[in-house]
Design an enzyme around this catalytic site. Structure first.
Site, PDB file in Angstrom:
ATOM      1  N   TYR A 124      37.485  50.534  33.778  1.00  0.00           N
ATOM      2  CA  TYR A 124      37.252  50.976  32.449  1.00  0.00           C
ATOM      3  C   TYR A 124      37.285  52.496  32.225  1.00  0.00           C
ATOM      4  O   TYR A 124      36.889  52.809  30.877  1.00  0.00           O
ATOM      5  CB  TYR A 124      35.678  50.663  32.030  1.00  0.00           C
ATOM      6  CG  TYR A 124      35.484  49.184  31.849  1.00  0.00           C
ATOM      7  CD1 TYR A 124      36.234  48.202  32.669  1.00  0.00           C
ATOM      8  CD2 TYR A 124      34.583  48.725  31.076  1.00  0.00           C
ATOM      9  CE1 TYR A 124      35.846  46.908  32.447  1.00  0.00           C
ATOM     10  CE2 TYR A 124      34.238  47.372  30.836  1.00  0.00           C
ATOM     11  CZ  TYR A 124      34.887  46.580  31.647  1.00  0.00           C
ATOM     12  OH  TYR A 124      34.719  45.277  31.095  1.00  0.00           O
ATOM     13  N   LYS A 191      33.585  44.498  45.932  1.00  0.00           N
ATOM     14  CA  LYS A 191      34.622  43.545  46.389  1.00  0.00           C
ATOM     15  C   LYS A 191      35.248  44.321  47.869  1.00  0.00           C
ATOM     16  O   LYS A 191      36.659  44.438  47.735  1.00  0.00           O
ATOM     17  CB  LYS A 191      35.563  43.215  45.201  1.00  0.00           C
ATOM     18  CG  LYS A 191      36.564  41.869  45.670  1.00  0.00           C
ATOM     19  CD  LYS A 191      35.921  40.485  45.898  1.00  0.00           C
ATOM     20  CE  LYS A 191      37.176  39.614  46.413  1.00  0.00           C
ATOM     21  NZ  LYS A 191      36.307  38.048  46.583  1.00  0.00           N
ATOM     22  N   ASP A 224      31.751  37.653  44.054  1.00  0.00           N
ATOM     23  CA  ASP A 224      31.931  36.477  43.867  1.00  0.00           C
ATOM     24  C   ASP A 224      30.762  35.539  44.499  1.00  0.00           C
ATOM     25  O   ASP A 224      30.122  34.992  43.905  1.00  0.00           O
ATOM     26  CB  ASP A 224      33.263  36.017  44.227  1.00  0.00           C
ATOM     27  CG  ASP A 224      33.682  36.323  45.732  1.00  0.00           C
ATOM     28  OD1 ASP A 224      32.869  37.525  45.968  1.00  0.00           O
ATOM     29  OD2 ASP A 224      34.919  35.996  45.858  1.00  0.00           O
ATOM     30  N   ASP A 248      29.992  44.531  33.886  1.00  0.00           N
ATOM     31  CA  ASP A 248      29.840  44.203  32.519  1.00  0.00           C
ATOM     32  C   ASP A 248      30.088  42.616  32.784  1.00  0.00           C
ATOM     33  O   ASP A 248      29.362  41.997  31.788  1.00  0.00           O
ATOM     34  CB  ASP A 248      31.541  44.565  32.027  1.00  0.00           C
ATOM     35  CG  ASP A 248      31.614  44.270  30.712  1.00  0.00           C
ATOM     36  OD1 ASP A 248      30.671  43.879  29.886  1.00  0.00           O
ATOM     37  OD2 ASP A 248      32.665  44.317  30.154  1.00  0.00           O
TER      38      ASP A 248
END
Ligand code: NAI
Length: 361
Positions: A124, A191, A224, A248
């Site tokens: 972002y 991640k 995840d 987000d």
């Protein structure tokens, strides 16, 4: 004592829900001088930017703002006003408490967790190159020379910067928040198994910071698996700290665990300034119809009152919202639909605010 607060109504449902919020805050008796400032697509013709300099100046001057959502065109057009505001004032911590509310129509009870999202870095950061831009060829050249996998011709590129400094201050914020709020555990979400450089750095710094807070438990989760865990049993989480993009997405997931987007408040906090806003967007599909749920905006105002030191008024606002929702007779269409499958019997945005005001005590 009177507080100066900048009010940015935004667009879509923004003007309706901020009007409702302002009436509730004024009804608490806390003295606020509202400084209304504009942002959004409608400003482009007048000010040649969706975020006019006088709006930026007002936020800089008064230090506290509450805003309605602002529409951002998808794929093309101007950049997000929200991202611009967060970057302009280094509002690095996006704090989103997610708490079950009575009668919120959700599948879960007793959810009580807090998302702490990094607000200024990651994908972002706004560093992007369109397909065909000369920078894409230059970057492709750098990648090739570094011996990494070639970038396919015709690609567009978005860059994901994550810094040790940015990671350290957001994770520290999460631990300090946990301590202040009497919370027991911080989960760093990442991640790093795939993005070893960026998320790996975030995780390494998170572990370093955690070592300085032996009174608070720490764990890390791959994003995840974290999403699955949240859906299976959200009660296993307490404070979650995440880089921008995951933050987000997981914020909206968590809003879905507690009555939907209409219920989820938020705050963007920097060292100097704070901007409060609901998690949801401008909801153009329901704008101007007096059916939007102002709860998220009203609860964002409760966070703002706390920030201003008006803890008692913040508590009264929260309690009034909880009372209206528990009674269940005066709820907006999204809540009624979640409870009963149909919107019949719902009240409008303004009537919901009236009910909250009547319960303020
Ligand atoms: P959205 O959050 O506006 O709407 C998603 C769904 O939730 C829609 O069906 C909407 O009707 C419903 N919804 C949202 N808020 C609600 C409320 N208070 N009461 C009842 N229902 C509500 O997300 P969407 O449609 O993806 O985005 C619309 C625009 O908002 C986009 O331009 C997006 O960029 C912008 N946006 C702005 C944000 C901000 O200003 N902070 C944050 C997120 C999106």
């Amino acid at each position: 004592m009177s507080h100066d607060v900048v009010l940015i109504p935004g667009d879509g449902i923004g003007p309706e829900i901020t009007r409702a919020m302002r009436r509730v805050v004024d009804a608490t008796g806390v003295s606020i001088s509202w400084h209304v400032a504009e942002a959004g697509a409608a400003q482009i013709e007048r000010a040649a930017t969706p975020l006019p300099p006088e709006t930026l100046e007002a936020v800089r001057t008064y230090g506290v703002a509450i805003k309605g959502p602002v529409t951002t065109p998808v794929g093309t057009g101007f950049r997000s006003v929200n991202v611009a505001l967060r970057q302009a004032f280094d509002l690095y911590a996006c704090v989103r408490p997610c708490r079950s509310l009575p009668g919120d129509g959700s599948r879960y009870r007793d959810v009580d967790l807090v998302i702490v999202r990094e607000n200024t870095e990651d994908l972002y950061a706004g560093i992007e190159f369109e397909a065909g831009a000369p920078e894409v060829d230059e970057l492709a050249g750098i990648v090739e020379r570094s011996g990494q996998r070639a970038i396919r011709p015709g690609s567009a590129i978005s860059i994901k910067p994550i810094s040790a400094e940015g990671s350290r201050r957001i994770v520290t914020y999460a631990f300090e928040y946990a301590r202040r709020a009497g919370r027991r555990k911080v989960t760093a979400v990442h991640k790093a198994n795939i993005m070893k450089a960026t998320d790996g750095l975030f995780l390494r710094v998170a572990r370093e910071v955690a070592a300085a807070y032996p009174d608070i438990a720490f764990e890390d989760k791959i994003v995840d698996a974290c999403c699955m865990g949240l859906v299976q049993d959200p009660r296993q989480f307490d404070v979650l700290v995440l880089p921008n993009l995951y933050g987000d997405i997981v914020s909206d997931l968590c809003a879905g665990l507690t009555g939907g987007l209409g219920m989820a408040p938020g705050a963007n906090i920097g060292d100097e300034l704070a901007v409060f806003e609901a998690t949801h967007g401008s909801a153009p599909d329901i704008a101007g119809k007096d059916i939007a749920n102002p709860t998220a905006e009203i609860l964002s105002a409760a966070l703002m009152l706390e920030h201003l030191g008006e803890t008692e008024a913040a508590g009264r606002v929260r309690a009034a919202v909880v009372s209206v929702l528990s009674e269940g007779a005066q709820v907006t269409a999204d809540v009624r639909r979640a409870q009963t499958g149909a919107a019949a019997g719902a009240v409008g945005t303004a009537a919901f605010a009236d009910a909250v005001i009547a319960h303020l005590g």
